[in-house]
Write an enzyme that holds these catalytic residues in place. Structure first.
Site, PDB file in Angstrom:
ATOM      1  N   GLU A 154     -11.907   5.424   5.515  1.00 27.91           N
ATOM      2  CA  GLU A 154     -11.583   6.049   6.802  1.00 27.91           C
ATOM      3  C   GLU A 154     -12.907   6.328   7.510  1.00 27.91           C
ATOM      4  O   GLU A 154     -13.408   7.454   7.540  1.00 27.91           O
ATOM      5  CB  GLU A 154     -10.770   7.319   6.564  1.00 27.91           C
ATOM      6  CG  GLU A 154      -9.435   6.996   5.886  1.00 27.91           C
ATOM      7  CD  GLU A 154      -8.760   8.201   5.242  1.00 27.91           C
ATOM      8  OE1 GLU A 154      -9.196   9.335   5.507  1.00 27.91           O
ATOM      9  OE2 GLU A 154      -7.808   7.997   4.471  1.00 27.91           O
ATOM     10  N   PHE A 204      -1.344   6.438  12.493  1.00 22.57           N
ATOM     11  CA  PHE A 204      -1.633   7.829  12.144  1.00 22.57           C
ATOM     12  C   PHE A 204      -2.920   8.351  12.772  1.00 22.57           C
ATOM     13  O   PHE A 204      -3.270   9.519  12.612  1.00 22.57           O
ATOM     14  CB  PHE A 204      -1.750   7.982  10.625  1.00 22.57           C
ATOM     15  CG  PHE A 204      -2.623   6.931   9.984  1.00 22.57           C
ATOM     16  CD1 PHE A 204      -3.960   6.804  10.308  1.00 22.57           C
ATOM     17  CD2 PHE A 204      -2.086   6.042   9.064  1.00 22.57           C
ATOM     18  CE1 PHE A 204      -4.760   5.840   9.734  1.00 22.57           C
ATOM     19  CE2 PHE A 204      -2.885   5.064   8.471  1.00 22.57           C
ATOM     20  CZ  PHE A 204      -4.225   4.971   8.814  1.00 22.57           C
ATOM     21  N   ARG A 226     -11.126  29.568  48.599  1.00 21.68           N
ATOM     22  CA  ARG A 226     -10.609  28.451  49.392  1.00 21.68           C
ATOM     23  C   ARG A 226     -10.493  27.150  48.619  1.00 21.68           C
ATOM     24  O   ARG A 226      -9.792  26.218  49.044  1.00 21.68           O
ATOM     25  CB  ARG A 226     -11.426  28.242  50.655  1.00 21.68           C
ATOM     26  CG  ARG A 226     -12.868  27.849  50.475  1.00 21.68           C
ATOM     27  CD  ARG A 226     -13.528  27.766  51.851  1.00 21.68           C
ATOM     28  NE  ARG A 226     -14.956  27.875  51.780  1.00 21.68           N
ATOM     29  CZ  ARG A 226     -15.789  26.876  52.063  1.00 21.68           C
ATOM     30  NH1 ARG A 226     -15.333  25.690  52.425  1.00 21.68           N
ATOM     31  NH2 ARG A 226     -17.092  27.066  52.006  1.00 21.68           N
ATOM     32  N   ASN A 275       1.327  11.288   6.001  1.00 17.39           N
ATOM     33  CA  ASN A 275       0.695  10.469   7.042  1.00 17.39           C
ATOM     34  C   ASN A 275       1.362  10.815   8.367  1.00 17.39           C
ATOM     35  O   ASN A 275       2.587  10.811   8.470  1.00 17.39           O
ATOM     36  CB  ASN A 275       0.891   8.985   6.756  1.00 17.39           C
ATOM     37  CG  ASN A 275      -0.313   8.335   6.094  1.00 17.39           C
ATOM     38  OD1 ASN A 275      -0.417   7.119   6.067  1.00 17.39           O
ATOM     39  ND2 ASN A 275      -1.228   9.126   5.567  1.00 17.39           N
ATOM     40  N   TYR A 332     -15.933  29.718  47.609  1.00 10.69           N
ATOM     41  CA  TYR A 332     -15.205  28.608  46.979  1.00 10.69           C
ATOM     42  C   TYR A 332     -14.088  29.076  46.058  1.00 10.69           C
ATOM     43  O   TYR A 332     -13.047  28.425  45.949  1.00 10.69           O
ATOM     44  CB  TYR A 332     -16.172  27.748  46.159  1.00 10.69           C
ATOM     45  CG  TYR A 332     -17.116  26.879  46.958  1.00 10.69           C
ATOM     46  CD1 TYR A 332     -17.153  26.933  48.347  1.00 10.69           C
ATOM     47  CD2 TYR A 332     -17.986  26.004  46.319  1.00 10.69           C
ATOM     48  CE1 TYR A 332     -18.022  26.150  49.072  1.00 10.69           C
ATOM     49  CE2 TYR A 332     -18.858  25.206  47.032  1.00 10.69           C
ATOM     50  CZ  TYR A 332     -18.878  25.284  48.412  1.00 10.69           C
ATOM     51  OH  TYR A 332     -19.739  24.501  49.119  1.00 10.69           O
ATOM     52  N   HIS A 349      -3.558  16.493  -2.060  1.00  7.45           N
ATOM     53  CA  HIS A 349      -3.985  16.528  -0.664  1.00  7.45           C
ATOM     54  C   HIS A 349      -3.799  17.899  -0.020  1.00  7.45           C
ATOM     55  O   HIS A 349      -4.184  18.095   1.143  1.00  7.45           O
ATOM     56  CB  HIS A 349      -3.232  15.467   0.145  1.00  7.45           C
ATOM     57  CG  HIS A 349      -3.700  14.060  -0.110  1.00  7.45           C
ATOM     58  ND1 HIS A 349      -3.786  13.514  -1.368  1.00  7.45           N
ATOM     59  CD2 HIS A 349      -4.115  13.084   0.737  1.00  7.45           C
ATOM     60  CE1 HIS A 349      -4.225  12.270  -1.290  1.00  7.45           C
ATOM     61  NE2 HIS A 349      -4.440  11.988  -0.009  1.00  7.45           N
ATOM     62  N   TYR A 352       0.822  -1.205   0.000  1.00  5.19           N
ATOM     63  CA  TYR A 352       0.000   0.000   0.000  1.00  5.19           C
ATOM     64  C   TYR A 352       0.860   1.261   0.000  1.00  5.19           C
ATOM     65  O   TYR A 352       1.797   1.402   0.798  1.00  5.19           O
ATOM     66  CB  TYR A 352      -0.922   0.027   1.221  1.00  5.19           C
ATOM     67  CG  TYR A 352      -1.652   1.348   1.375  1.00  5.19           C
ATOM     68  CD1 TYR A 352      -2.706   1.673   0.524  1.00  5.19           C
ATOM     69  CD2 TYR A 352      -1.267   2.273   2.340  1.00  5.19           C
ATOM     70  CE1 TYR A 352      -3.359   2.888   0.636  1.00  5.19           C
ATOM     71  CE2 TYR A 352      -1.908   3.490   2.459  1.00  5.19           C
ATOM     72  CZ  TYR A 352      -2.958   3.792   1.612  1.00  5.19           C
ATOM     73  OH  TYR A 352      -3.598   5.002   1.721  1.00  5.19           O
TER      74      TYR A 352
END
Length: 521
Positions: A412, A328, A283, A196, A280, A84, A54
């Site tokens: 994906e 990844f 403290r 990646n 609060y 990309h 791949y």
């Protein structure tokens, strides 16, 4: 200048920031060069034997079953970077982009990615020369790594894209040609190895951690100043109380507050004042600030694993030994980033409550922290700004990691959205710095109403530093100028540095032995 050996030395948050700021020099050892060459040879062997792997000789994502001929495997990698690079929005700050390069170099130097040595050397050289690619902020879903931002980050390697250089944004090709660096010809697997990975997420985590550490330290100091202005009690910070509920973050904050308030004329001037207990927001600072420190620590521990990890795909383990896995995927950091975002937002939430207490006109302070209220609005409106920022931070606390939108035609089918988590953490810290600046403005004014009583040496040093930037207000003025000045004082680290120097001078250490994990190193 010291040297950092990529692939051999361990990156920490501190060393990553030192490399980013040019305080460390990055190199490759002979051993690491050999590992990289060896890994590249394994990829060449795969191509030579027409072994189907791949991303080396197949298409990407849903095109993983499409076989690419040997003569096209190099073009495949260039096409990958170009196709990309689809990021949108404003560029991320150049220091974060530089940190991305540093973290990627650390991953590639470990010899599991099959890249050419010269490619890694070019990345390191660009980082060292502050030739930093322009990376759009939006476009990553944080699953196959940060594909879009990493594509933009490495377009300059092939002579495309833009870079930050000497204060300008210019075409990468022009800068590299002027420096005698021609575009690289990527080899099989290299494009995939470059894009990646989780370096966008991780770089935002590094910067978020570094900045959050500073505001955690500042919040304790400013909170102590507010307590002094409100004549609160330091007894809730007694170590004995926190020994019977021993959360480390709580114990550390309690120790710091105790040290910050010792010795103080203000604190010791009202032992029999009749106040049974404080609100609060005063403290419970150890419990609330301590919980935020726990969130910070969790993110720090995971980030320091990630920035030393190999997160591309496939992984080249040896001759004809590859694994196509999921290193990844950004989920390990995404959830922790969302957790830290809540922790940072809560620091602002409680700080706003202390601001409100200070202007109520209680505990001997004038209403709105000014003597002639009516003609003067005094410090009424800065708290509106704090409230607005606190509210906006609450909207940013929705966990990005709780969402997943399938991509890549379903290949994906679960994504982390960790890139959004990282950006949100830094946006919350942006707001938090202003909220703390407003509290510091109020606390300093309140302490002035306690004169001639003085606080501890450390808090008086912090008060004096503020007064060198912002004067006491006896009438209305444009307070945004004061807020901006104090935000810069906090964000630069000068405020915390002043406190630490004063503590060291007067032998009142604000750190506690055994809590080293809570420090930046």
């Amino acid at each position: 200048m010291k040297n950092f050996r990529y692939g051999t030395d361990k990156l920490t948050i501190g060393t990553a920031m030192a490399l980013t700021r040019g305080r460390l020099h990055g190199t490759l050892s002979a051993k690491d060069r050999h590992k990289i060459d060896r890994s590249e040879s394994f990829v060449k062997d795969i191509v030579a034997h027409n072994e189907v792997v791949y991303g080396i000789n197949t298409g990407f994502g849903p095109l993983c079953d499409t076989i690419i001929s040997p003569r096209d495997t190099a073009n495949l990698q260039h096409n990958l970077l170009k196709s990309h690079a689809v990021g949108v929005g404003n560029p991320i700050p150049s220091p974060i982009a530089k940190t991305m390069m540093i973290i990627k170099a650390q991953a590639l130097a470990q010899g599991y990615s099959g890249i050419q040595l010269r490619t890694l050397e070019r990345i390191i050289w660009m980082a060292e020369q502050d030739i930093i690619p322009v990376v759009p902020a939006q476009g990553s879903v944080g699953a196959s790594g940060d594909l879009a931002p990493l594509s933009h980050l490495f377009l300059p390697l092939i002579g495309l894209g833009q870079v930050h250089y000497k204060g300008d944004i210019v075409p990468a090709k022009e800068v590299l040609q002027a420096r005698g660096m021609p575009p690289l010809q990527l080899a099989p697997k290299e494009g995939l190895a470059l894009i990646n990975g989780t370096q966008f997420i991780a770089a935002h985590a590094v910067h978020g951690l570094y900045r959050m550490y500073n505001v955690l330290e500042a919040a304790d100091i400013i909170g102590a100043m507010s307590l002094e202005g409100l004549m609160g009690s330091y007894k809730p910070f007694d170590a004995r109380l926190h020994q019977i509920r021993p959360f480390p973050g709580n114990q550390l904050v309690a120790h710091r507050l105790w040290q910050l308030l010792q010795p103080s004329e203000i604190a010791n001037s009202h032992p029999d004042c009749g106040r049974v207990q404080d609100p609060y927001s005063l403290r419970c600072m150890p419990q609330v600030h301590g919980a935020s420190r726990a969130a910070w620590l969790h993110l720090k521990e995971l980030t320091e694993i990630e920035i030393n990890a190999v997160t591309d795909n496939p992984i080249i383990l040896g001759p004809h030994d590859t694994i196509s896995g999921g290193n990844f995927h950004g989920q390990p950091l995404a959830i922790a980033l969302d957790y830290a975002t809540v922790g940072a937002a809560e620091l602002g939430n409680i700080a706003d409550r202390r601001c409100y207490l200070t202007i109520e006109g209680r505990y001997g302070l004038p209403k709105l922290l000014i003597k002639n209220a009516g003609l003067n609005s005094g410090f009424m409106i800065p708290q509106y700004t704090a409230a607005a920022l606190v509210s906006e931070n609450k909207t940013l606390c929705f966990p990005a990691s709780a969402d997943s939108i399938p991509t890549s035609l379903g290949q994906e089918d679960h994504v982390s959205m960790g890139s959004i988590s990282g950006r949100k953490l830094n946006k919350v810290i942006d707001h938090l710095e202003y909220i703390l600046a407003i509290e510091l403005l109020y606390a300093t004014q309140a302490m002035d109403f306690r004169r001639p009583l003085r606080s501890s040496e450390v808090l008086e040093a912090c008060h004096a530093l503020v007064r060198r930037q912002v004067s006491f207000a006896s009438r209305d003025r444009i307070f945004s100028n004061d807020i901006n000045a104090l935000q810069k004082l906090i964000s630069s680290g000068r405020f915390v540095q002043e406190a630490n120097q004063a503590a060291e001078t007067h032998n009142q250490p604000l750190t506690q032995t055994g809590y080293d994990a809570f420090n930046i190193s």
